[in-house]
Design a protein around this motif. Structure first.
Motif, PDB file in Angstrom:
ATOM      1  N   TYR A  52     -15.041 -10.380 -15.457  1.00 22.63           N
ATOM      2  CA  TYR A  52     -14.670 -11.124 -16.659  1.00 22.63           C
ATOM      3  C   TYR A  52     -14.013 -12.435 -16.258  1.00 22.63           C
ATOM      4  CZ  TYR A  52     -15.055  -6.423 -18.602  1.00 22.63           C
ATOM      5  OH  TYR A  52     -15.502  -5.183 -18.946  1.00 22.63           O
ATOM      6  N   GLU A  53     -14.169 -13.457 -17.082  1.00 23.62           N
ATOM      7  CA  GLU A  53     -13.444 -14.703 -16.896  1.00 23.62           C
ATOM      8  C   GLU A  53     -12.185 -14.655 -17.748  1.00 23.62           C
ATOM      9  OE1 GLU A  53     -15.662 -18.357 -17.239  1.00 23.62           O
ATOM     10  OE2 GLU A  53     -17.464 -17.375 -16.474  1.00 23.62           O
ATOM     11  N   LEU A  54     -11.078 -15.057 -17.170  1.00 28.74           N
ATOM     12  CA  LEU A  54      -9.819 -15.115 -17.897  1.00 28.74           C
ATOM     13  C   LEU A  54      -9.395 -16.575 -17.954  1.00 28.74           C
ATOM     14  CD1 LEU A  54      -7.681 -13.319 -19.286  1.00 28.74           C
ATOM     15  CD2 LEU A  54      -6.449 -13.285 -17.101  1.00 28.74           C
ATOM     16  N   ALA A  55      -9.293 -17.115 -19.180  1.00 30.80           N
ATOM     17  CA  ALA A  55      -8.923 -18.508 -19.379  1.00 30.80           C
ATOM     18  C   ALA A  55      -7.420 -18.618 -19.611  1.00 30.80           C
ATOM     19  CB  ALA A  55      -9.688 -19.082 -20.565  1.00 30.80           C
ATOM     20  N   GLU A  56      -6.921 -19.842 -19.554  1.00 31.57           N
ATOM     21  CA  GLU A  56      -5.513 -20.112 -19.804  1.00 31.57           C
ATOM     22  C   GLU A  56      -5.086 -19.506 -21.133  1.00 31.57           C
ATOM     23  OE1 GLU A  56      -3.268 -24.252 -20.272  1.00 31.57           O
ATOM     24  OE2 GLU A  56      -4.129 -23.897 -18.271  1.00 31.57           O
ATOM     25  N   GLY A  57      -3.992 -18.749 -21.109  1.00 33.03           N
ATOM     26  CA  GLY A  57      -3.491 -18.075 -22.305  1.00 33.03           C
ATOM     27  C   GLY A  57      -4.079 -16.698 -22.508  1.00 33.03           C
ATOM     28  N   GLY A  58      -5.066 -16.319 -21.695  1.00 31.56           N
ATOM     29  CA  GLY A  58      -5.707 -15.012 -21.825  1.00 31.56           C
ATOM     30  C   GLY A  58      -4.834 -13.889 -21.300  1.00 31.56           C
ATOM     31  N   VAL A  59      -5.058 -12.707 -21.865  1.00 33.98           N
ATOM     32  CA  VAL A  59      -4.310 -11.501 -21.491  1.00 33.98           C
ATOM     33  C   VAL A  59      -5.306 -10.403 -21.158  1.00 33.98           C
ATOM     34  CG1 VAL A  59      -2.719  -9.717 -22.334  1.00 33.98           C
ATOM     35  CG2 VAL A  59      -2.383 -12.091 -22.991  1.00 33.98           C
ATOM     36  N   VAL A  60      -4.979  -9.588 -20.170  1.00 37.36           N
ATOM     37  CA  VAL A  60      -5.814  -8.441 -19.820  1.00 37.36           C
ATOM     38  C   VAL A  60      -4.915  -7.226 -19.594  1.00 37.36           C
ATOM     39  CG1 VAL A  60      -5.872  -9.007 -17.339  1.00 37.36           C
ATOM     40  CG2 VAL A  60      -7.677  -7.611 -18.321  1.00 37.36           C
ATOM     41  N   PHE A  61      -5.353  -6.074 -20.102  1.00 40.55           N
ATOM     42  CA  PHE A  61      -4.666  -4.795 -19.894  1.00 40.55           C
ATOM     43  C   PHE A  61      -5.499  -3.984 -18.915  1.00 40.55           C
ATOM     44  CE2 PHE A  61      -4.380  -0.240 -21.083  1.00 40.55           C
ATOM     45  CZ  PHE A  61      -3.056  -0.033 -20.733  1.00 40.55           C
ATOM     46  N   LEU A  62      -4.867  -3.496 -17.852  1.00 39.06           N
ATOM     47  CA  LEU A  62      -5.532  -2.720 -16.805  1.00 39.06           C
ATOM     48  C   LEU A  62      -4.866  -1.352 -16.728  1.00 39.06           C
ATOM     49  CD1 LEU A  62      -5.541  -5.677 -14.305  1.00 39.06           C
ATOM     50  CD2 LEU A  62      -7.579  -4.734 -15.418  1.00 39.06           C
ATOM     51  N   PRO A  63      -5.503  -0.312 -17.305  1.00 39.72           N
ATOM     52  CA  PRO A  63      -4.885   1.017 -17.291  1.00 39.72           C
ATOM     53  C   PRO A  63      -4.864   1.625 -15.888  1.00 39.72           C
ATOM     54  CG  PRO A  63      -7.066   1.118 -18.281  1.00 39.72           C
ATOM     55  CD  PRO A  63      -6.789  -0.330 -17.994  1.00 39.72           C
ATOM     56  N   LYS A  64      -3.843   2.429 -15.633  1.00 44.83           N
ATOM     57  CA  LYS A  64      -3.754   3.090 -14.332  1.00 44.83           C
ATOM     58  C   LYS A  64      -5.005   3.939 -14.117  1.00 44.83           C
ATOM     59  CE  LYS A  64      -0.982   6.934 -15.999  1.00 44.83           C
ATOM     60  NZ  LYS A  64       0.337   7.519 -15.990  1.00 44.83           N
ATOM     61  N   GLY A  65      -5.330   4.119 -12.849  1.00 39.78           N
ATOM     62  CA  GLY A  65      -6.461   4.963 -12.498  1.00 39.78           C
ATOM     63  C   GLY A  65      -7.798   4.253 -12.479  1.00 39.78           C
ATOM     64  N   THR A  66      -7.828   2.952 -12.756  1.00 40.68           N
ATOM     65  CA  THR A  66      -9.106   2.220 -12.727  1.00 40.68           C
ATOM     66  C   THR A  66      -9.031   1.106 -11.696  1.00 40.68           C
ATOM     67  OG1 THR A  66      -8.400   0.765 -14.520  1.00 40.68           O
ATOM     68  CG2 THR A  66      -9.648   2.713 -15.144  1.00 40.68           C
ATOM     69  N   ARG A 107       0.239   5.073 -10.733  1.00 44.76           N
ATOM     70  CA  ARG A 107       1.475   5.372 -11.466  1.00 44.76           C
ATOM     71  C   ARG A 107       1.711   4.509 -12.694  1.00 44.76           C
ATOM     72  NH1 ARG A 107       5.159   5.433  -6.022  1.00 44.76           N
ATOM     73  NH2 ARG A 107       4.097   7.184  -5.038  1.00 44.76           N
ATOM     74  N   GLU A 108       1.182   3.295 -12.719  1.00 44.61           N
ATOM     75  CA  GLU A 108       1.546   2.387 -13.799  1.00 44.61           C
ATOM     76  C   GLU A 108       0.336   1.654 -14.370  1.00 44.61           C
ATOM     77  OE1 GLU A 108       3.171   1.719 -10.550  1.00 44.61           O
ATOM     78  OE2 GLU A 108       1.270   0.791 -10.068  1.00 44.61           O
ATOM     79  N   ASP A 109       0.455   1.306 -15.642  1.00 44.18           N
ATOM     80  CA  ASP A 109      -0.477   0.398 -16.293  1.00 44.18           C
ATOM     81  C   ASP A 109      -0.021  -1.018 -15.972  1.00 44.18           C
ATOM     82  OD1 ASP A 109      -1.916   2.494 -17.584  1.00 44.18           O
ATOM     83  OD2 ASP A 109      -0.438   2.523 -19.193  1.00 44.18           O
ATOM     84  N   GLU A 110      -0.968  -1.961 -16.085  1.00 39.84           N
ATOM     85  CA  GLU A 110      -0.663  -3.341 -15.725  1.00 39.84           C
ATOM     86  C   GLU A 110      -1.197  -4.276 -16.802  1.00 39.84           C
ATOM     87  OE1 GLU A 110      -0.504  -5.362 -11.495  1.00 39.84           O
ATOM     88  OE2 GLU A 110      -2.529  -4.712 -11.982  1.00 39.84           O
ATOM     89  N   VAL A 111      -0.422  -5.309 -17.096  1.00 39.33           N
ATOM     90  CA  VAL A 111      -0.827  -6.355 -18.020  1.00 39.33           C
ATOM     91  C   VAL A 111      -0.662  -7.686 -17.303  1.00 39.33           C
ATOM     92  CG1 VAL A 111      -0.322  -7.518 -20.211  1.00 39.33           C
ATOM     93  CG2 VAL A 111      -0.056  -5.043 -20.036  1.00 39.33           C
ATOM     94  N   PHE A 112      -1.686  -8.548 -17.414  1.00 41.80           N
ATOM     95  CA  PHE A 112      -1.602  -9.914 -16.909  1.00 41.80           C
ATOM     96  C   PHE A 112      -1.731 -10.880 -18.066  1.00 41.80           C
ATOM     97  CE2 PHE A 112      -3.407  -8.164 -12.876  1.00 41.80           C
ATOM     98  CZ  PHE A 112      -2.452  -8.646 -12.011  1.00 41.80           C
ATOM     99  N   MET A 113      -0.960 -11.952 -18.028  1.00 44.71           N
ATOM    100  CA  MET A 113      -1.164 -13.083 -18.922  1.00 44.71           C
ATOM    101  C   MET A 113      -1.262 -14.321 -18.050  1.00 44.71           C
ATOM    102  SD  MET A 113       1.036 -14.732 -21.995  1.00 44.71           S
ATOM    103  CE  MET A 113       0.354 -16.126 -22.858  1.00 44.71           C
ATOM    104  N   LEU A 114      -2.363 -15.032 -18.211  1.00 42.91           N
ATOM    105  CA  LEU A 114      -2.580 -16.256 -17.454  1.00 42.91           C
ATOM    106  C   LEU A 114      -1.969 -17.408 -18.248  1.00 42.91           C
ATOM    107  CD1 LEU A 114      -3.832 -17.118 -14.800  1.00 42.91           C
ATOM    108  CD2 LEU A 114      -5.999 -17.407 -15.984  1.00 42.91           C
ATOM    109  N   ILE A 115      -0.756 -17.796 -17.877  1.00 45.64           N
ATOM    110  CA  ILE A 115      -0.043 -18.847 -18.595  1.00 45.64           C
ATOM    111  C   ILE A 115      -0.733 -20.192 -18.369  1.00 45.64           C
ATOM    112  CG2 ILE A 115       2.166 -20.072 -18.797  1.00 45.64           C
ATOM    113  CD1 ILE A 115       3.483 -17.376 -17.911  1.00 45.64           C
ATOM    114  N   LYS A 116      -1.102 -20.466 -17.127  1.00 44.59           N
ATOM    115  CA  LYS A 116      -1.840 -21.684 -16.782  1.00 44.59           C
ATOM    116  C   LYS A 116      -2.896 -21.318 -15.758  1.00 44.59           C
ATOM    117  CE  LYS A 116       1.530 -25.307 -17.522  1.00 44.59           C
ATOM    118  NZ  LYS A 116       2.195 -26.473 -16.974  1.00 44.59           N
ATOM    119  N   GLY A 117      -4.050 -21.977 -15.857  1.00 43.70           N
ATOM    120  CA  GLY A 117      -5.101 -21.781 -14.878  1.00 43.70           C
ATOM    121  C   GLY A 117      -6.228 -20.909 -15.381  1.00 43.70           C
ATOM    122  N   THR A 118      -7.107 -20.549 -14.450  1.00 42.20           N
ATOM    123  CA  THR A 118      -8.252 -19.687 -14.741  1.00 42.20           C
ATOM    124  C   THR A 118      -8.419 -18.686 -13.610  1.00 42.20           C
ATOM    125  OG1 THR A 118      -9.782 -21.243 -13.680  1.00 42.20           O
ATOM    126  CG2 THR A 118      -9.500 -21.457 -16.083  1.00 42.20           C
ATOM    127  N   ALA A 119      -9.070 -17.560 -13.945  1.00 44.35           N
ATOM    128  CA  ALA A 119      -9.273 -16.506 -12.944  1.00 44.35           C
ATOM    129  C   ALA A 119     -10.495 -15.679 -13.306  1.00 44.35           C
ATOM    130  CB  ALA A 119      -8.046 -15.610 -12.864  1.00 44.35           C
TER     131      ALA A 119
END
Length: 153
Positions: free
Chosen positions: A77-91, A56-68
């Motif tokens: 993918y590696e996401l570093a501090e300050g990184g943003v990722v967009f995850l469209p619905k259906g994936t 139903r929804e798209d999702e956005v993450f922003m890693l304010i602190k830390g790593t993932a």
């Protein structure tokens, strides 16, 4: 009809979440006329939801602190501090926190998935029942359009 919504930190609902983390519900569908929900996770190393797909929804993450590590389909993918990722619905996607602690901002549009977080988590303003544990529940997830497709990565 849109209108101003303002909630100070002490007015935001705090949910106990996976692996002892906390999810602060900053905005929900009621506050945004269904347009979006925003949450902020305070989590520790290893926290990871099941691999899942939003229907139903798209999702956005922003890693304010830390790593993932973030998975989108079969890609990692590696996401570093300050990184943003967009995850469209259906994936299918997932993540795992790789730093000792992480501060993760999440936005979903449209709103609605906050119901799953409320049904699965525990409002920290209520007494904690003995032996209480947060466990992903496929039936609750499906009710809110979140399909679990595999274990955490």
């Amino acid at each position: 009809m849109s209108m101003l919504y303002l909630a100070q930190a002490d007015q935001q609902q705090q949910l106990e979440w996976l692996d002892g983390g906390t999810l602060a519900l900053l905005l929900d569908g009621k506050a945004t006329d269904g347009q979006l929900m925003m949450g902020r996770f305070d989590v520790s190393e290893g926290e990871a939801p099941p691999f899942h797909t939003h229907t139903r929804e798209d999702e956005v993450f922003m890693l304010i602190k830390g790593t993932a590590l973030v998975w989108h389909g079969d890609e990692e993918y590696e996401l570093a501090e300050g990184g943003v990722v967009f995850l469209p619905k259906g994936t299918p996607h997932g993540y795992r926190i790789t730093s000792k602690k992480a501060d993760l901002l999440m936005i979903n549009t449209p709103a609605g998935i906050e119901g799953m977080f409320r049904a699965t988590g525990r409002d920290k303003s209520t007494p904690r029942p003995p032996g209480f544990q947060i466990k992903p529940n496929p039936a609750i997830a499906t009710e809110y359009g979140n399909v679990i497709v595999g274990p955490p990565r």
